[in-house]
Design an enzyme around this catalytic site. Structure first.
Site, PDB file in Angstrom:
ATOM      1  N   ASP A 535       0.808  -1.218   0.000  1.00 14.87           N
ATOM      2  CA  ASP A 535       0.000   0.000   0.000  1.00 14.87           C
ATOM      3  C   ASP A 535       0.844   1.273   0.000  1.00 14.87           C
ATOM      4  OD1 ASP A 535       1.062  -0.028   2.526  1.00 14.87           O
ATOM      5  OD2 ASP A 535      -0.862   0.011   3.586  1.00 14.87           O
ATOM      6  N   CYS A 591       1.106  30.087   2.127  1.00 11.03           N
ATOM      7  CA  CYS A 591       0.356  31.271   2.573  1.00 11.03           C
ATOM      8  C   CYS A 591      -1.125  30.930   2.746  1.00 11.03           C
ATOM      9  CB  CYS A 591       0.551  32.436   1.610  1.00 11.03           C
ATOM     10  SG  CYS A 591      -0.148  32.166  -0.022  1.00 11.03           S
TER      11      CYS A 591
END
Length: 1012
Positions: A535, A591
């Site tokens: 996985d 940001c």
């Protein structure tokens, strides 16, 4: 009907511990609908029990079975819940015993008849291996009474499915994908909607959207609109009656609108079939098989049996029925050789085909019960004739393919006894024993893979069994929770096929560079084939590199909810797994994360980083300070934010809590800081009327002006932030945790007034955020850093004192991890007017959970096993191999041939860039190696490296060259690395950079020296 059927049992509450991965595929609403549905499976051959298994794992209200036929030896070819001791007993009774072990929430019962009054009790009925006349009778009842009906049959390497969900079946969600959303930049009067910053909208014609926060067109925010796509960045809607003119703002969100679908009954569809094409390279085959399967029914009705394996007389008779049916139905161009393969193989029963169809059909049952995802309309035919081995080495005829009274007769009927022996004597390595690994082992056990005198199956998995695994890793039971996956899986399949006893070796070791002494050169060299059931990309890539080096075939697969893929990697024919890469995950701009979130994903990521900072990074920094001598002077030199790190250490040591009340106070003050003061500071820096450098409003597009939160003890998210934060802080300090908060304690806490800071810089763009990060170290005031360091208590005064950093665990609902992250995320979402998310969705995103369901896993492993036959046969025609791509929600099943491995050239020699090596069978000297390239290929070695070290370079000083040239390569490696070569290493792999006679760089394959 038997007394223990329990179809009127009350609706079970969803057990999120068991169904956690599946919930992310189906959603809670669909799961609840499914848990109110009773299902009947008629026919308990291998296909029937595979379907029943997947339905039971998925969870319905009840599952009933009907198949009173006695068990026969050939049933063991694919019926994994049967054993030789069951022969002669009713299939349904013995199957029910094992099916009951799978899921305590699903009552399993046996019905004693399939009369109309019995059939009317079910939401969906599945039939396998019954006559066409019986199918028509049952379907007439189901179609008239709004009961879903599915019939399926697998005959050798051929399969058929028919689906009928009635005259009006409502699909609530056709794809199951998250609704698309985005930010609007402009809406014209003609209804053209343009995306912000050329972001693709992803919508299709006929989709529906709703709008919010659009200014200037207030009526637009109230309706739902049908989309006409104009291009990737714009779409059009009808704006009849919408007054005003667009000013700014606006978000669009896709709306899932229910769709009604009409199905025709079987009798109609036999005449005018509607096909779902699974392989476009065979688009003409479904029409052929539609007639061929009807001919098989005609033959069975006449002879009371299916055609004998590769019996020419039986095949000719079945083909005569085909010609009659084709004439009656005006079908032309019947492919005699193709359909005779169907008749030759009719008694065949192949585990890979059963797994493929079993996963596919079970998903159709779940669609019927939940109204989620698009059903098959209405026929799907499939064949995997490419899996047949070459006739020259493995001739197929009546003698070679006749039944021999073994559990493998279903496979022998298709491939012959010689090929069965080949499969039995394979040595194969399965990496991973989770969902895919369990299904793979079950299929291998049915195939008899590794059961011969020279056969062997190696399994490794370093994980243990958890409750959430039980929903799809069907070899495990509740009693196995906590045990090792590989050990339990090995024991389970040996019980399914006793011939595997002593033939499976299970290990608990992770496959990687650190275990090369365990999975050493001798181990890899001994293998015939490798199969991944992993996985994560890192492990897949490593296994792939080992397969490339040792030139071993690799079968690769993966699932993601209803999506799945398979890849076959064949030495000197296809590219390897690592030859191509998925695009990297799109990261959230810094940001955006810090100051300008616009989606719940942003706030969850922010909350996860808050958890990490508070309860992991900070206590770890404290422990480093207390344990490492000269931590401030040495360890912080490389830290760009040394001031911030020291401030954190100071807070966690000088302001540490001594009671749970102190922890409550800390959490309350942090709430004020994060959701009130920092938001007010942001608005101080960028007021609501702020403008950009171009004069545009600052708060526009993706930037949403926030609102500071006022703490409200009656707001669950506010209170959960305090409860979760206080308990987590108490944990890291070793204080007693409490789940209840004394409200009076909260009321007594003094909350400081916000005072704006004029020197605070907040990055408005990613570029500014990056610049600030780069300037952190240089802007730090050394005097200030020294002052903070001086305020820290001396480590010697806290000898032995340590904090307990938290290890994030998403699946424990009592540890407050998800509770805190959900609350923090939702509070931030409330700041920015973003729709909040529940703990379930937060866990999915924060925990990076991979959605999973048993149906997809079964189907994918079936496809892998069909490729395994081809690999065993060593087919050299790349067009015979298939990489598979499926999405059961749509439904979509597609195939493509693998990509050919690239070729290259050095000197006059051509080579395979993926698979070729320059193999040298002795430990020659460095000078001999240089001479070999010069004499044989007119190439000069300019750089020679081993692992990460350079053994030789043409620019080395003469003395350095001379001390190495006459040493064997192994001695040069020891000299340069200053280490002995590990005892398990038999090969030394070197990389060479070469130049030709014109001084041009030339790529050459890796150089492999047989060291031992």
């Amino acid at each position: 009907m038997s007394d223990n059927m329990q179809i009127d049992s009350p609706l079970q509450e969803i057990d999120e511990g068991l169904y956690s991965r599946q919930l992310y595929v189906l959603g809670k609403e669909a799961m609840l609908k499914m848990q109110n549905a009773n299902v009947l499976v008629i026919g308990l051959n291998g296909l029937g029990v595979e379907i029943a298994k997947n339905i039971a794992l998925a969870g319905v209200k009840s599952l009933s079975l009907y198949d009173p036929n006695p068990v026969q030896i050939q049933d063991l070819s694919t019926q994994f819940f049967l054993s030789e001791s069951d022969i002669g007993q009713p299939r349904d009774q013995v199957s029910a015993v094992k099916l009951r072990e799978l899921n305590a929430y699903v009552p399993i019962s046996v019905v004693d008849n399939i009369k109309e009054e019995t059939l009317l009790k079910f939401k969906c009925i599945v039939t396998t291996n019954i006559s066409l006349e019986e199918q028509i009778i049952i379907n007439q009842i189901t179609h008239a009474n709004d009961i879903g009906y599915i019939n399926a049959d697998v005959r050798g390497l051929f399969g058929q499915i028919f689906v009928d969900f009635g005259d009006k079946f409502t699909i609530v969600d056709q794809t199951g994908e998250e609704p698309l959303s985005g930010i609007v930049s402009d809406i014209e009067k003609n209804g053209t909607v343009t995306m912000l910053d050329e972001n693709r909208h992803g919508l299709e014609d006929g989709n529906f959207v709703k709008f919010s926060e659009v200014e200037g067109l207030p009526g637009l925010n109230e309706g739902i609109y049908k989309v006409e796509v104009l291009g990737p960045y714009a779409f059009k809607i009808k704006m009849d009656g919408i007054e005003g003119e667009y000013k700014k703002g606006g978000l669009y969100t896709q709306v899932k609108v229910p769709k009604d679908v009409k199905f025709e009954p079987l009798l109609e569809q036999l005449k005018n079939p509607e096909f779902l094409i699974s392989d476009f390279a065979k688009f003409d085959k479904p029409a052929q098989l539609h007639i061929g399967f009807q001919a098989l029914h005609a033959f069975k009705t006449k002879r009371q049996r299916l055609p004998r394996p590769y019996n020419v007389e039986d095949a000719n008779e079945a083909f005569a029925y085909t010609e009659q049916l084709a004439k009656q139905n005006n079908v032309e161009d019947i492919d005699e050789s193709y359909l005779k393969e169907l008749f030759y193989q009719a008694q065949g029963d192949i585990p890979g085909m059963v797994a493929f169809y079993g996963g596919l059909i079970a998903q159709e049952v779940l669609k019927c019960c939940s109204s989620k995802f698009t059903p098959i309309k209405q026929w799907l035919y499939f064949d995997s004739l490419e899996s047949l081995p070459g006739k020259e080495e493995y001739p197929r005829n009546e003698e070679n393919n006749k039944p021999i009274g073994s559990r493998y007769d279903g496979q022998i009927a298709v491939f012959g006894k010689k090929f069965q022996d080949k499969i039995a004597n394979l040595k194969i390595f399965l990496v991973g024993a989770g969902a895919i690994g369990c299904e793979m082992l079950k299929n291998w056990a049915m195939m008899g893979l590794g059961s011969g005198p020279d056969g062997k199956i190696f399994i490794t998995d370093n994980d243990s069994i958890e409750k959430s695994n039980l929903n799809r890793q069907f070899l495990f039971r509740p009693k196995d929770v906590g045990k090792n996956k590989s050990d339990v899986a090995a024991q389970a399949v040996q019980a399914m096929n006793p011939a595997l006893k002593g033939k499976i070796e299970s290990r608990l070791d992770k496959v990687g560079p650190e275990t090369q002494n365990i999975f050493d050169d001798a181990f890899w060299s001994n293998l015939d084939l490798v199969t991944n059931a992993l996985d994560n990309i890192e492990a897949r890539t490593y296994v792939d590199s080992r397969c490339v080096f040792f030139q071993k075939p690799l079968l690769e697969s993966g699932t993601l909810g209803t999506k799945g893929n398979t890849q076959v990697v064949v030495p000197f024919l296809t590219e390897s797994y690592s030859s191509s890469h998925d695009p990297p995950e799109k990261s959230i701009p810094l940001c955006t994360l810090r100051s300008f979130p616009s989606k719940i994903d942003h706030t969850i990521a922010w909350a996860k980083s808050l958890f990490q900072g508070y309860f992991v990074d900070s206590p770890e920094s404290v422990n480093l300070y207390l344990s490492q001598p000269n931590y401030v002077e040495s360890s912080l030199k490389q830290n760009p934010d040394k001031k911030g790190t020291l401030e954190n250490i100071s807070k966690y040591l000088n302001e540490r809590p001594y009671s749970f009340e102190d922890c409550i106070k800390w959490a309350r003050l942090e709430f004020e800081t994060k959701f009130n003061h920092e938001i007010k500071q942001l608005l101080y820096n960028f007021p609501h009327d702020a403008k950009t450098s171009t004069g545009e409003p600052f708060w526009s597009g993706p930037k949403r002006a926030p609102t500071p939160l006022k703490f409200d003890v009656n707001n669950k998210d506010h209170l959960d932030f305090i409860i979760g934060g206080a308990n987590l802080l108490a944990y890291i300090y070793g204080l007693k945790e409490q789940n209840d908060i004394d409200i009076k304690v909260l009321e007594k806490i003094e909350i400081p007034e916000f005072q704006p800071k004029s020197g605070v810089k907040i990055a408005a763009t990613d570029a500014e955020a990056e610049e600030q990060a780069n300037n952190l170290s240089s802007s730090a005031d050394d005097e200030e850093v020294r002052k903070i360091a001086a305020s820290l208590p001396e480590p010697s005064t806290l000898a032995g004192y340590r904090l307990s950093p938290i290890e994030f665990e998403k699946d424990d609902d009592t540890n407050h991890h998800i509770e805190f992250i959900t609350a923090a995320s939702n509070c931030r979402a409330l700041n920015y007017g973003i729709e909040t998310a529940d703990a379930h969705k937060t866990k999915f995103i924060a925990g990076k959970i991979i959605p999973a369901i048993a149906t997809t896993t079964a189907l994918v492993t079936g496809l892998v096993c069909l490729e395994l036959y081809k690999v065993v046969d060593k087919k050299d025609d790349i067009e015979q191999y298939k990489n598979g791509f499926i999405n059961l929600a749509l439904p979509f099943i597609g195939f493509s041939e693998p990509i050919k491995s690239a070729s290259g050239k050095y000197g006059a020699k051509e080579y395979d860039q993926v698979w070729d090596q320059i193999i040298i069978d002795r430990d020659l000297t460095l000078q001999e190696l240089i001479d070999k390239f010069a004499n044989e290929d007119k190439l000069e070695i300019s750089i020679l490296s081993y692992d990460v070290v350079v053994l030789y370079a043409s620019f080395f000083p003469p003395k350095k060259k001379q001390e190495r040239l006459n040493l064997p390569i192994s001695q040069v490696i020891k000299l340069v690395t200053k280490k002995d070569i590990p005892a398990h290493v038999h090969y030394l792999v070197l990389q060479a950079c070469c130049e030709d006679e014109e001084g041009e760089d030339v790529d050459v394959p890796p150089i492999t020296i047989k060291y031992k």
